[in-house]
Motif scaffolding. Structure first.
Motif, PDB file in Angstrom:
ATOM      1  N   HIS A  98       3.742   2.687  21.099  1.00 33.95           N
ATOM      2  CA  HIS A  98       3.449   3.629  20.011  1.00 33.95           C
ATOM      3  C   HIS A  98       1.986   4.070  20.099  1.00 33.95           C
ATOM      4  O   HIS A  98       1.192   3.850  19.216  1.00 33.95           O
ATOM      5  N   LEU A 102      10.203   6.772  13.964  1.00 34.65           N
ATOM      6  CA  LEU A 102       9.254   7.758  13.445  1.00 34.65           C
ATOM      7  C   LEU A 102       8.866   8.783  14.516  1.00 34.65           C
ATOM      8  O   LEU A 102       8.911   9.994  14.279  1.00 34.65           O
ATOM      9  N   MET A 143       8.813  -1.061  14.115  1.00 35.32           N
ATOM     10  CA  MET A 143       9.179   0.318  13.787  1.00 35.32           C
ATOM     11  C   MET A 143       8.118   1.254  14.342  1.00 35.32           C
ATOM     12  O   MET A 143       6.956   1.148  13.964  1.00 35.32           O
ATOM     13  N   ILE A 192       5.550  -2.890  10.859  1.00 35.86           N
ATOM     14  CA  ILE A 192       5.085  -1.495  10.932  1.00 35.86           C
ATOM     15  C   ILE A 192       3.574  -1.442  11.181  1.00 35.86           C
ATOM     16  O   ILE A 192       3.021  -0.441  11.613  1.00 35.86           O
ATOM     17  N   GLY A 227       0.834  -1.207   0.000  1.00 34.34           N
ATOM     18  CA  GLY A 227       0.000   0.000   0.000  1.00 34.34           C
ATOM     19  C   GLY A 227       0.859   1.244   0.000  1.00 34.34           C
ATOM     20  O   GLY A 227       1.897   1.291  -0.662  1.00 34.34           O
ATOM     21  N   MET A 228       0.427   2.243   0.779  1.00 31.54           N
ATOM     22  CA  MET A 228       1.123   3.531   0.762  1.00 31.54           C
ATOM     23  C   MET A 228       2.547   3.410   1.314  1.00 31.54           C
ATOM     24  O   MET A 228       3.497   3.918   0.715  1.00 31.54           O
ATOM     25  N   ILE A 229       2.691   2.735   2.468  1.00 36.09           N
ATOM     26  CA  ILE A 229       4.055   2.614   3.023  1.00 36.09           C
ATOM     27  C   ILE A 229       4.863   1.613   2.194  1.00 36.09           C
ATOM     28  O   ILE A 229       6.025   1.858   1.864  1.00 36.09           O
ATOM     29  N   ASP A 244       1.363  -8.526  -1.855  1.00 34.84           N
ATOM     30  CA  ASP A 244       0.070  -8.030  -1.346  1.00 34.84           C
ATOM     31  C   ASP A 244      -0.989  -9.076  -1.669  1.00 34.84           C
ATOM     32  O   ASP A 244      -0.790  -9.909  -2.555  1.00 34.84           O
ATOM     33  N   ILE A 245      -2.125  -9.006  -0.962  1.00 34.95           N
ATOM     34  CA  ILE A 245      -3.221  -9.903  -1.345  1.00 34.95           C
ATOM     35  C   ILE A 245      -3.983  -9.342  -2.539  1.00 34.95           C
ATOM     36  O   ILE A 245      -4.644 -10.072  -3.256  1.00 34.95           O
ATOM     37  N   THR A 246      -3.916  -8.042  -2.725  1.00 43.91           N
ATOM     38  CA  THR A 246      -4.606  -7.434  -3.869  1.00 43.91           C
ATOM     39  C   THR A 246      -3.826  -7.743  -5.143  1.00 43.91           C
ATOM     40  O   THR A 246      -2.617  -7.496  -5.211  1.00 43.91           O
ATOM     41  N   ASN A 278      -0.049  -1.441  12.621  1.00 44.61           N
ATOM     42  CA  ASN A 278      -0.607  -1.020  13.916  1.00 44.61           C
ATOM     43  C   ASN A 278      -1.720  -1.946  14.396  1.00 44.61           C
ATOM     44  O   ASN A 278      -2.353  -2.602  13.571  1.00 44.61           O
ATOM     45  N   THR A 336       3.864  -4.244   6.338  1.00 48.92           N
ATOM     46  CA  THR A 336       2.884  -3.144   6.467  1.00 48.92           C
ATOM     47  C   THR A 336       1.492  -3.642   6.109  1.00 48.92           C
ATOM     48  O   THR A 336       0.569  -2.845   5.941  1.00 48.92           O
ATOM     49  N   ALA A 337       1.339  -4.955   5.941  1.00 50.58           N
ATOM     50  CA  ALA A 337       0.045  -5.524   5.561  1.00 50.58           C
ATOM     51  C   ALA A 337      -0.990  -5.219   6.640  1.00 50.58           C
ATOM     52  O   ALA A 337      -0.689  -5.273   7.831  1.00 50.58           O
ATOM     53  N   GLY A 338      -2.190  -4.914   6.207  1.00 49.98           N
ATOM     54  CA  GLY A 338      -3.262  -4.628   7.160  1.00 49.98           C
ATOM     55  C   GLY A 338      -4.017  -3.390   6.749  1.00 49.98           C
ATOM     56  O   GLY A 338      -3.996  -3.010   5.583  1.00 49.98           O
ATOM     57  N   VAL A 339      -4.683  -2.798   7.722  1.00 46.20           N
ATOM     58  CA  VAL A 339      -5.417  -1.564   7.411  1.00 46.20           C
ATOM     59  C   VAL A 339      -4.850  -0.418   8.252  1.00 46.20           C
ATOM     60  O   VAL A 339      -4.427  -0.625   9.378  1.00 46.20           O
ATOM     61  N   PRO A 340      -4.859   0.793   7.673  1.00 46.30           N
ATOM     62  CA  PRO A 340      -4.416   1.965   8.446  1.00 46.30           C
ATOM     63  C   PRO A 340      -5.600   2.663   9.096  1.00 46.30           C
ATOM     64  O   PRO A 340      -6.756   2.277   8.888  1.00 46.30           O
TER      65      PRO A 340
HETATM   66  P1  A3D Z   1      -2.396   0.778   3.117  1.00 44.43           P
HETATM   67  O1  A3D Z   1      -2.014   1.777   2.087  1.00 44.43           O
HETATM   68  O2  A3D Z   1      -3.826   0.473   3.306  1.00 44.43           O
HETATM   69  O3  A3D Z   1      -1.604  -0.594   2.778  1.00 44.43           O
HETATM   70  C1  A3D Z   1      -1.863  -1.782   3.430  1.00 44.43           C
HETATM   71  C2  A3D Z   1      -1.765  -2.891   2.401  1.00 44.43           C
HETATM   72  O4  A3D Z   1      -1.884  -4.135   3.074  1.00 44.43           O
HETATM   73  C3  A3D Z   1      -2.876  -2.848   1.333  1.00 44.43           C
HETATM   74  O5  A3D Z   1      -2.289  -2.786   0.052  1.00 44.43           O
HETATM   75  C4  A3D Z   1      -3.644  -4.150   1.551  1.00 44.43           C
HETATM   76  O6  A3D Z   1      -4.119  -4.735   0.351  1.00 44.43           O
HETATM   77  C5  A3D Z   1      -2.553  -5.008   2.186  1.00 44.43           C
HETATM   78  N1  A3D Z   1      -3.067  -6.167   2.913  1.00 44.43           N
HETATM   79  C6  A3D Z   1      -4.197  -6.277   3.673  1.00 44.43           C
HETATM   80  N2  A3D Z   1      -4.306  -7.528   4.154  1.00 44.43           N
HETATM   81  C7  A3D Z   1      -3.220  -8.209   3.721  1.00 44.43           C
HETATM   82  C8  A3D Z   1      -2.756  -9.535   3.879  1.00 44.43           C
HETATM   83  N3  A3D Z   1      -3.447 -10.423   4.605  1.00 44.43           N
HETATM   84  N4  A3D Z   1      -1.595  -9.890   3.290  1.00 44.43           N
HETATM   85  C9  A3D Z   1      -0.896  -9.014   2.554  1.00 44.43           C
HETATM   86  N5  A3D Z   1      -1.276  -7.743   2.351  1.00 44.43           N
HETATM   87  C10 A3D Z   1      -2.426  -7.345   2.932  1.00 44.43           C
HETATM   88  O7  A3D Z   1      -1.790   1.180   4.540  1.00 44.43           O
HETATM   89  P2  A3D Z   1      -0.411   1.942   4.861  1.00 44.43           P
HETATM   90  O8  A3D Z   1       0.660   1.387   3.997  1.00 44.43           O
HETATM   91  O9  A3D Z   1      -0.659   3.402   4.911  1.00 44.43           O
HETATM   92  O10 A3D Z   1      -0.197   1.472   6.382  1.00 44.43           O
HETATM   93  C11 A3D Z   1       0.083   0.125   6.673  1.00 44.43           C
HETATM   94  C12 A3D Z   1       0.059  -0.141   8.166  1.00 44.43           C
HETATM   95  O11 A3D Z   1       1.085   0.621   8.811  1.00 44.43           O
HETATM   96  C13 A3D Z   1      -1.247   0.250   8.884  1.00 44.43           C
HETATM   97  O12 A3D Z   1      -1.579  -0.737   9.847  1.00 44.43           O
HETATM   98  C14 A3D Z   1      -0.885   1.554   9.581  1.00 44.43           C
HETATM   99  O13 A3D Z   1      -1.692   1.794  10.708  1.00 44.43           O
HETATM  100  C15 A3D Z   1       0.535   1.279   9.953  1.00 44.43           C
HETATM  101  N6  A3D Z   1       1.354   2.447  10.274  1.00 44.43           N
HETATM  102  C16 A3D Z   1       2.214   2.324  11.321  1.00 44.43           C
HETATM  103  C17 A3D Z   1       3.020   3.383  11.677  1.00 44.43           C
HETATM  104  C18 A3D Z   1       3.958   3.228  12.820  1.00 44.43           C
HETATM  105  O14 A3D Z   1       4.702   4.141  13.131  1.00 44.43           O
HETATM  106  C19 A3D Z   1       3.980   2.002  13.579  1.00 44.43           C
HETATM  107  C20 A3D Z   1       2.954   4.586  10.960  1.00 44.43           C
HETATM  108  C21 A3D Z   1       2.072   4.677   9.896  1.00 44.43           C
HETATM  109  C22 A3D Z   1       1.266   3.588   9.554  1.00 44.43           C
END
Ligand code: A3D
Length: 320
Positions: A176, A148, A144, A119, A12-14, A34-36, A121, A78-82
């Motif tokens: 965090h 940050l 991580m 990473i 995703g974004m990160i 990614d799963i997508t 959350n 970074t897999a999951g939802v933000p």
């Molecule tokens: P986003 O752009 O939604 O990317 C997440 C990606 O994970 C998407 O492309 C999804 O398709 C993919 N995904 C979902 N389920 C699965 C799976 N089972 N297997 C593989 N891929 C999957 O989010 P993001 O990149 O902005 O953020 C990712 C995570 O980092 C989130 O949980 C945020 O909350 C977290 N985050 C943490 C910090 C820290 O400082 C700890 C900072 C910013 C974001």
């Protein structure tokens, strides 16, 4: 020598930003997972085409099959939802715990020798669960967050004092969450601890208090502005700093969520502490001295992490 292999689980974004930086800095070959379907392949191709502009000789691949992360040296998860506006990091727990199970099992099967940086959350609970699900050694699985949070703290100090970010060393410890612990006495600007900086008139105590408060709410400030997701540039840079220290055995002291074995009087959980990151992963945890106020803040922050771990165990009894 063979190029390092960096697997980014979550594109995703990160994940996309991590891939861009890793390719640009020629850290190694990159697999975006990614799963997508289509997204990791599209991002990999887009960045691969950019390598011809910035002149990096690395391979990029998009994948939906864990087999493609085989033998990765570093996995950044970074897999999951933000978060969306109005959500706390803890609101993500139930969904992201299931994701950590799938990711942990994938890493266990295909990349058991990797250095794993989580990473996703809520960070301190997700890295704990990821280590359990993957079964990797605790020193090879880190979270991580502190890099940050400390970067935000340092940036706000630089902005207020007009002094270069390069000469600021800021530290935040604990979990965090919004009760993280910015370590005012241990953070320095040009070598001066922050209380001395106030005494010398570089900034007022009120300004310092406002910076501490803004640091604690730094993630939420970006979520409120973006509205559709959370921060990604600074989180990605922070993950890369950790990966680089491991890959080049640089032994930087970075604030990371590390598994504690008695340090800070705690055992069996991940909390943000300064740690030496080198070829063996977390090689040493550095113990800062803490006064009564700092101890109380650290305790409160740790209690939040313990609460999240208890919630994980309730959702998935295999973690108990
Ligand atoms: P986003 O752009 O939604 O990317 C997440 C990606 O994970 C998407 O492309 C999804 O398709 C993919 N995904 C979902 N389920 C699965 C799976 N089972 N297997 C593989 N891929 C999957 O989010 P993001 O990149 O902005 O953020 C990712 C995570 O980092 C989130 O949980 C945020 O909350 C977290 N985050 C943490 C910090 C820290 O400082 C700890 C900072 C910013 C974001």
């Amino acid at each position: 020598m063979a190029r390092a292999k960096i697997a980014l689980i979550g594109s995703g974004m990160i994940g996309g930003t991590l891939a861009h930086i890793a390719a640009r800095e020629e850290l190694g070959d990159v697999v975006l997972f990614d799963i997508t379907e289509g997204v990791p392949q599209g991002k990999a191709l887009d960045i691969a085409e950019a390598t011809a502009v910035f002149g990096s000789d690395v391979a990029l691949k998009g994948a939906n099959d864990y087999a493609d992360i085989a033998d990765a040296d570093v996995c950044i998860v970074t897999a999951g939802v933000p978060r969306k506006p109005g959500m706390s990091r803890d609101d993500l727990l139930g969904i992201n715990l299931k994701v950590m199970k799938a990711v942990g099992e994938g890493i266990k099967k295909y990349a058991p020798n990797a250095f794993v940086i989580c990473i996703t959350n809520p960070l301190d609970a997700m890295v704990w669960a990821l280590q359990k699900f993957s079964g990797l050694p605790v020193e090879k699985v880190v979270g991580m967050a502190g890099v940050l949070d400390s970067a935000r703290f340092a940036y706000f100090l630089a902005e207020k004092t007009g002094i270069s970010v390069e000469d600021i060393h800021a530290w935040t410890l604990g979990g965090h969450g919004d009760d993280m612990v910015p370590m005012v006495r241990h953070s320095t600007v040009g070598g001066l601890p922050l209380p001395e900086l106030v005494a010398q008139g570089f900034l007022t105590q009120d300004e310092l208090d406002a910076i501490v408060k803004r640091t604690r709410g730094g993630g939420g400030e970006i979520v409120a502005l973006l509205k559709t997701g959370s921060a990604f540039y600074a989180p990605a840079e922070s993950g890369i700093a950790m990966a680089k220290s491991y890959l080049s055995d640089k032994k930087r002291v970075l604030p990371v969520a590390a598994f504690l074995n008695g340090e800070y009087g705690l055992s069996g959980l991940y909390v943000g502490v300064p740690a030496v990151i080198g070829k063996d992963g977390v090689e040493k945890v550095i113990e800062f001295s803490t006064n009564e106020d700092e101890k109380a803040m650290f305790k409160k922050s740790v209690e939040s992490v313990q609460g999240l771990i208890a919630a994980c165990k309730e959702i998935d009894p295999s973690l108990a």
